[in-house]
Design an enzyme around this catalytic site. Structure first.
Site, PDB file in Angstrom:
ATOM      1  N   GLY A  13       0.981  -1.282   0.322  1.00 19.25           N
ATOM      2  CA  GLY A  13       0.195  -0.063   0.578  1.00 19.25           C
ATOM      3  C   GLY A  13       0.708   1.194   0.127  1.00 19.25           C
ATOM      4  O   GLY A  13       0.485   2.419   1.141  1.00 19.25           O
ATOM      5  N   ARG A  16       0.639   5.601  -1.591  1.00 22.37           N
ATOM      6  CA  ARG A  16       0.918   7.563  -1.366  1.00 22.37           C
ATOM      7  C   ARG A  16      -0.004   7.213   0.401  1.00 22.37           C
ATOM      8  O   ARG A  16       0.432   5.994   0.766  1.00 22.37           O
ATOM      9  CB  ARG A  16      -0.518   7.885  -2.249  1.00 22.37           C
ATOM     10  CG  ARG A  16      -1.752   6.654  -2.025  1.00 22.37           C
ATOM     11  CD  ARG A  16      -3.253   7.386  -2.587  1.00 22.37           C
ATOM     12  NE  ARG A  16      -4.041   6.373  -2.124  1.00 22.37           N
ATOM     13  CZ  ARG A  16      -4.182   5.588  -2.872  1.00 22.37           C
ATOM     14  NH1 ARG A  16      -3.668   5.042  -3.451  1.00 22.37           N
ATOM     15  NH2 ARG A  16      -5.248   4.282  -2.317  1.00 22.37           N
ATOM     16  N   ASP A  63      -1.542  -7.280  -5.682  1.00 18.69           N
ATOM     17  CA  ASP A  63      -3.519  -7.645  -5.382  1.00 18.69           C
ATOM     18  C   ASP A  63      -2.763  -8.595  -3.473  1.00 18.69           C
ATOM     19  O   ASP A  63      -2.494  -9.681  -3.595  1.00 18.69           O
ATOM     20  CB  ASP A  63      -4.456  -8.204  -5.381  1.00 18.69           C
ATOM     21  CG  ASP A  63      -6.040  -8.855  -5.084  1.00 18.69           C
ATOM     22  OD1 ASP A  63      -5.349  -8.110  -4.077  1.00 18.69           O
ATOM     23  OD2 ASP A  63      -6.634  -8.817  -5.567  1.00 18.69           O
ATOM     24  N   SER A 142      -5.174   0.332  14.246  1.00 18.19           N
ATOM     25  CA  SER A 142      -5.463   1.251  14.145  1.00 18.19           C
ATOM     26  C   SER A 142      -6.409   1.643  15.330  1.00 18.19           C
ATOM     27  O   SER A 142      -6.248   0.450  16.163  1.00 18.19           O
ATOM     28  CB  SER A 142      -6.549   1.538  12.953  1.00 18.19           C
ATOM     29  OG  SER A 142      -7.370   2.520  12.820  1.00 18.19           O
ATOM     30  N   TYR A 154     -13.470  -2.823   9.214  1.00 13.95           N
ATOM     31  CA  TYR A 154     -12.343  -2.538   9.692  1.00 13.95           C
ATOM     32  C   TYR A 154     -11.635  -2.648  11.026  1.00 13.95           C
ATOM     33  O   TYR A 154     -10.450  -3.111  11.184  1.00 13.95           O
ATOM     34  CB  TYR A 154     -12.347  -1.003   8.840  1.00 13.95           C
ATOM     35  CG  TYR A 154     -10.828  -0.184   9.558  1.00 13.95           C
ATOM     36  CD1 TYR A 154      -9.911  -0.115   8.036  1.00 13.95           C
ATOM     37  CD2 TYR A 154     -10.712   0.647  10.314  1.00 13.95           C
ATOM     38  CE1 TYR A 154      -9.359   0.181   8.148  1.00 13.95           C
ATOM     39  CE2 TYR A 154      -9.567   1.260  10.480  1.00 13.95           C
ATOM     40  CZ  TYR A 154      -8.511   1.233   8.981  1.00 13.95           C
ATOM     41  OH  TYR A 154      -7.260   1.973   9.290  1.00 13.95           O
ATOM     42  N   LYS A 158      -8.906  -4.414  11.973  1.00 11.75           N
ATOM     43  CA  LYS A 158      -7.381  -3.953  12.708  1.00 11.75           C
ATOM     44  C   LYS A 158      -6.891  -4.991  14.152  1.00 11.75           C
ATOM     45  O   LYS A 158      -5.887  -4.224  14.746  1.00 11.75           O
ATOM     46  CB  LYS A 158      -7.777  -2.238  12.833  1.00 11.75           C
ATOM     47  CG  LYS A 158      -7.884  -1.979  11.638  1.00 11.75           C
ATOM     48  CD  LYS A 158      -5.714  -2.168  10.750  1.00 11.75           C
ATOM     49  CE  LYS A 158      -6.227  -1.209   9.422  1.00 11.75           C
ATOM     50  NZ  LYS A 158      -5.060  -1.357   8.664  1.00 11.75           N
TER      51      LYS A 158
END
Length: 253
Positions: A13, A16, A63, A142, A154, A158
């Site tokens: 990832g 950016r 991927d 996260s 999510y 995480k």
């Protein structure tokens, strides 16, 4: 492996945001960096930043949820850069919604990229780490792992990465491999900008509102997370493993 050899780091990832900042930071510390993202062409800017600073980088399209693609990508990295002994599992996506509106596809997509992707990448790279007698794995968790409205998928992914991290630390420690997790709070990225748009706020307004709830009175930048990751990937962190570091500008309630 001699410490004088250029170690190879893999950052997923990394086109950016946090991934790009991490790739640039690790390259600045002398590592050759494989810059992985779904679209290889999207990695060009990160690779160019590293090259402009005199570093070595390779763009790789992959991927991370695809087993064959991961095996091929890691084999390519090992062949072109050398054995990958530093791995940063950063690839992630958002498919936010309240539970009753969340589709099974949105659940699966988030699980596949975050959890399956980290599993596949780690499994593919760990052989090189074990052979080298040195390895550093950093998984991106996260603050949402503690629970966050509209992010059942999510948050679960995480939190799952924290369990994976602790297990990897126990399994791989005897081979000179450490595994740790970094759990960012509010970081100004394209992903948080998308969240602002979803809730109908301008991004600057969204960041300003978030800053009022953070003890240091600012939102985080990708470089703040890259700094923490850089510590965990260094030689000096060899006695730190299985830990989760919240980088959130203060304690979380």
């Amino acid at each position: 492996m001699s410490t004088t050899e250029q170690r190879v780091a893999v950052v997923t990832g990394a086109a950016r945001g946090i991934g790009a900042a991490t790739a640039v930071r690790l390259a600045a510390e002398g590592r050759a960096v494989a810059v992985i993202d779904l679209d290889e062409a999207a990695c060009a800017d990160t690779v160019a930043r590293i090259a402009a600073a005199g570093g070595t980088a390779l763009a790789v399209g992959c991927d991370v949820s695809d087993e064959a693609a991961v095996e091929a990508a890691v084999a390519r990295i090992a062949g072109e850069l050398g054995p990958p002994v530093v791995l940063v599992n950063n690839a992630g996506v958002l498919r936010d919604n309240l539970l009753f509106r969340m589709s099974a596809a949105d659940w699966d997509t988030v699980m596949n990229v975050h959890l399956r992707g980290a599993f596949l990448m780690t499994r593919a790279c760990q052989e090189h780490m074990v052979d080298a007698g040195f390895g550093r794995i950093v998984n991106l968790s996260s603050s949402s792992a503690l629970g966050n409205r509209g992010q059942a998928n999510y948050a679960a992914a995480k939190a799952g990465l924290q369990g994976l991290t602790k297990t990897l630390a126990k399994e791989l420690g005897k081979f000179g491999v450490t595994a740790n997790a970094v759990a960012p709070g509010f970081i100004a990225t394209d992903m948080t900008a998308a969240t602002a748009e979803r809730v109908g706020m301008g991004f600057e307004e969204f960041k300003a509102a978030a800053a009022t709830r953070i003890p240091v009175q600012r939102v985080g930048e990708p470089e703040d997370i890259a700094n923490a990751i850089a510590f965990f990937t260094g030689d000096a962190a060899g006695f730190v493993s299985g830990q989760v570091l919240y980088v959130a500008g203060g304690p979380l309630d």
